[in-house]
Design an enzyme around this catalytic site. Structure first.
Site, PDB file in Angstrom:
ATOM      1  N   THR A 130      35.494  35.075  32.215  1.00  0.00           N
ATOM      2  CA  THR A 130      35.926  34.165  31.151  1.00  0.00           C
ATOM      3  C   THR A 130      35.032  32.928  31.161  1.00  0.00           C
ATOM      4  O   THR A 130      34.844  32.308  32.209  1.00  0.00           O
ATOM      5  CB  THR A 130      37.397  33.779  31.392  1.00  0.00           C
ATOM      6  N   HIS A 170      42.903  45.224  31.171  1.00  0.00           N
ATOM      7  CA  HIS A 170      43.100  44.220  32.222  1.00  0.00           C
ATOM      8  C   HIS A 170      44.526  44.346  32.771  1.00  0.00           C
ATOM      9  O   HIS A 170      45.479  43.871  32.165  1.00  0.00           O
ATOM     10  CB  HIS A 170      42.881  42.831  31.625  1.00  0.00           C
ATOM     11  N   ASN A 221      45.327  40.421  38.183  1.00  0.00           N
ATOM     12  CA  ASN A 221      45.320  38.949  38.249  1.00  0.00           C
ATOM     13  C   ASN A 221      46.558  38.238  37.711  1.00  0.00           C
ATOM     14  O   ASN A 221      46.470  37.107  37.252  1.00  0.00           O
ATOM     15  CB  ASN A 221      44.056  38.397  37.558  1.00  0.00           C
ATOM     16  N   TYR A 237      48.406  38.747  35.072  1.00  0.00           N
ATOM     17  CA  TYR A 237      48.629  38.683  33.616  1.00  0.00           C
ATOM     18  C   TYR A 237      49.687  39.713  33.198  1.00  0.00           C
ATOM     19  O   TYR A 237      50.365  40.298  34.035  1.00  0.00           O
ATOM     20  CB  TYR A 237      47.292  38.844  32.877  1.00  0.00           C
ATOM     21  N   ASN A 240      47.508  33.412  39.751  1.00  0.00           N
ATOM     22  CA  ASN A 240      48.443  33.030  38.684  1.00  0.00           C
ATOM     23  C   ASN A 240      49.901  33.113  39.128  1.00  0.00           C
ATOM     24  O   ASN A 240      50.782  33.474  38.339  1.00  0.00           O
ATOM     25  CB  ASN A 240      48.205  33.881  37.424  1.00  0.00           C
TER      26      ASN A 240
HETATM   27  C1  FNR Z   1      36.659  35.442  36.786  1.00  0.00           C
HETATM   28  N1  FNR Z   1      37.375  36.629  37.008  1.00  0.00           N
HETATM   29  C2  FNR Z   1      37.906  37.320  35.931  1.00  0.00           C
HETATM   30  N2  FNR Z   1      38.551  38.509  36.112  1.00  0.00           N
HETATM   31  C3  FNR Z   1      38.988  39.232  35.072  1.00  0.00           C
HETATM   32  O1  FNR Z   1      39.546  40.308  35.272  1.00  0.00           O
HETATM   33  N3  FNR Z   1      38.790  38.787  33.789  1.00  0.00           N
HETATM   34  C4  FNR Z   1      38.180  37.606  33.521  1.00  0.00           C
HETATM   35  O2  FNR Z   1      37.998  37.239  32.352  1.00  0.00           O
HETATM   36  C5  FNR Z   1      37.747  36.819  34.622  1.00  0.00           C
HETATM   37  N4  FNR Z   1      37.159  35.596  34.425  1.00  0.00           N
HETATM   38  C6  FNR Z   1      36.545  34.939  35.471  1.00  0.00           C
HETATM   39  C7  FNR Z   1      35.787  33.784  35.230  1.00  0.00           C
HETATM   40  C8  FNR Z   1      35.114  33.159  36.261  1.00  0.00           C
HETATM   41  C9  FNR Z   1      34.246  31.969  35.962  1.00  0.00           C
HETATM   42  C10 FNR Z   1      35.231  33.654  37.584  1.00  0.00           C
HETATM   43  C11 FNR Z   1      34.492  32.990  38.733  1.00  0.00           C
HETATM   44  C12 FNR Z   1      35.998  34.769  37.840  1.00  0.00           C
HETATM   45  C13 FNR Z   1      37.319  37.269  38.335  1.00  0.00           C
HETATM   46  C14 FNR Z   1      35.988  38.005  38.509  1.00  0.00           C
HETATM   47  O3  FNR Z   1      35.885  39.104  37.624  1.00  0.00           O
HETATM   48  C15 FNR Z   1      35.834  38.534  39.950  1.00  0.00           C
HETATM   49  O4  FNR Z   1      36.925  39.355  40.249  1.00  0.00           O
HETATM   50  C16 FNR Z   1      35.743  37.423  40.989  1.00  0.00           C
HETATM   51  O5  FNR Z   1      34.828  36.433  40.598  1.00  0.00           O
HETATM   52  C17 FNR Z   1      35.331  37.979  42.359  1.00  0.00           C
HETATM   53  O6  FNR Z   1      34.066  38.615  42.279  1.00  0.00           O
HETATM   54  P1  FNR Z   1      32.722  37.879  42.816  1.00  0.00           P
HETATM   55  O7  FNR Z   1      32.521  36.648  41.990  1.00  0.00           O
HETATM   56  O8  FNR Z   1      33.006  37.521  44.255  1.00  0.00           O
HETATM   57  O9  FNR Z   1      31.639  38.888  42.681  1.00  0.00           O
END
Ligand code: FNR
Length: 364
Positions: free
Chosen positions: A25, A174, A177, A179, A234
């Site tokens: 996001t 999705h 997390n 939701y 969340n």
């Molecule tokens: C996320 N994450 C996330 N997960 C998801 O399912 N949908 C989303 O839109 C988002 N948005 C999002 C934005 C930002 C800025 C971050 C940092 C994280 C979680 C992401 O997909 C991922 O699971 C985590 O960042 C862990 O993976 P990495 O960053 O350790 O590779």
């Protein structure tokens, strides 16, 4: 055994390599919740991924929970997504859209006038969301009435159809997390007494119906699912028996022959060992491609694929600051650190201005 850089057929998705861009996001959508014009360059820069999963994208207006996130429910949104999928395809990439409904993680100011957030429960989460006023506590939700659920399932189905119209290769639902789907799955949140609450069979019903509807619309081979069995994100709370819950949830999806299951191991963006969970038990119940995520570095990703523990590895934060991540992983090149101040909202800075190795070399 294959390597991280070998192709993979995941359902109908023919992927050049096993490095996935995780959904991220970025809160940069234009008015009308239309993906930003800059998103075209942003995703095109990252088309070296075997698969891009877009930022979470609301399936309908009441699915939104944060400022300036894009939707996929209007013709204007579909047209903007079409430009993005074209740009990624021109660069040889593959892209699926993450279909999102936030449930109770929302604020009335983000929703159509008069609406309140909907959930499995009428109890509010103790967390905040980002609105035009900055960080504010999320609003108190209302529990969806049983008779409203078929329309909700249909909204996922309609969004999947529009994803095809927008040129996506498929969708990721999705379910992670904390939701809406997670709010139905876990007994830490779901306090319903109808056919969608109580025993595991009931709490997994919404997920099952959504996955059936989406697969019926676009094919299971173009459909993936993201789950995060023990994340506390969340304020969702731990289920009383996550292993039994998620084992059953995954097992019930077997007939759909989904393209991939995307599992966040541990706390999303946090510790991988937040609570005990045996992910192998899920994998044994799933026949499609197995995608892992959370705090993977190069060595962990290489090992996960080489050992056969995973088919695909999704990277989140590393993909923000390294548009050519696949090349850097292949060459063992240095990784640029991501600046968390520019994660959410803003313009090109921290979005489209992270250089590739080639661009860096030109500058030097
Ligand atoms: C996320 N994450 C996330 N997960 C998801 O399912 N949908 C989303 O839109 C988002 N948005 C999002 C934005 C930002 C800025 C971050 C940092 C994280 C979680 C992401 O997909 C991922 O699971 C985590 O960042 C862990 O993976 P990495 O960053 O350790 O590779």
């Amino acid at each position: 055994m294959p390597t991280l850089f070998d192709p993979l057929q995941a359902g109908e998705l023919q992927l050049d390599n096993r490095v996935v861009m995780a959904p991220l996001t970025r809160n940069r959508a234009a008015p009308g919740r239309v993906p930003a014009a800059l998103a075209e360059a942003y995703y095109a820069q990252r088309a070296g991924a075997g698969l891009i999963i877009t930022e979470a994208t609301q399936i309908r207006p009441d699915g939104q929970g944060y400022l300036d996130t894009p939707g996929i429910y209007s013709a204007e949104q579909v047209a903007a997504w079409r430009r993005i999928t074209d740009a990624v395809h021109q660069r040889g990439g593959k892209i699926v859209v993450q279909l999102w409904h936030v449930g109770r993680i929302s604020h009335v100011s983000l929703l159509p006038k008069g609406d309140v957030p909907v959930s499995s429960t009428a109890r509010a989460a103790h967390t905040k969301t980002f609105t035009t006023q900055g960080f504010e506590p999320v609003s108190v939700p209302r529990a969806l009435r049983t008779e409203e659920i078929p329309a909700l399932v249909q909204s996922y189905r309609d969004a999947a159809r529009r994803a095809m119209d927008a040129g996506f290769d498929g969708v990721e639902v999705h379910g992670a997390n904390g939701y809406l789907i997670d709010q139905f799955l876990r007994d830490s949140c779901n306090d319903r007494t109808d056919a969608y609450g109580g025993p595991i069979e009931n709490r997994t019903r919404l997920l099952r119906e959504v996955m059936q509807a989406v697969s019926a619309e676009i094919g299971g081979g173009r459909t993936g699912l993201r789950l995060s069995p023990v994340t506390p994100s969340n304020d969702i709370g731990q289920d009383s028996d996550p292993q039994a819950l998620f084992n059953a949830a995954v097992e019930q999806l077997q007939p759909l022959k989904l393209a991939f299951l995307h599992v966040v191991e541990g706390a999303t963006g946090g510790p991988r060992d937040v609570a005990p969970f045996d992910y192998e038990q899920l994998r044994r119940r799933f026949e499609g491609a197995w995608m892992v995520n959370n705090a993977y570095d190069r060595q962990m990703a290489l090992d996960a694929v080489a050992s056969g523990r995973a088919d695909l590895v999704a990277f989140g934060r590393p993909f923000i600051s390294n548009p050519d991540l696949v090349r850097r992983l292949r060459e063992g090149a240095q990784m640029a650190p991501a600046d968390s101040k520019t994660f959410y909202g803003g313009g090109a800075r921290g979005y489209t201005d992270y250089p590739s190795l080639d661009e860096q070399a030109v500058k030097a």
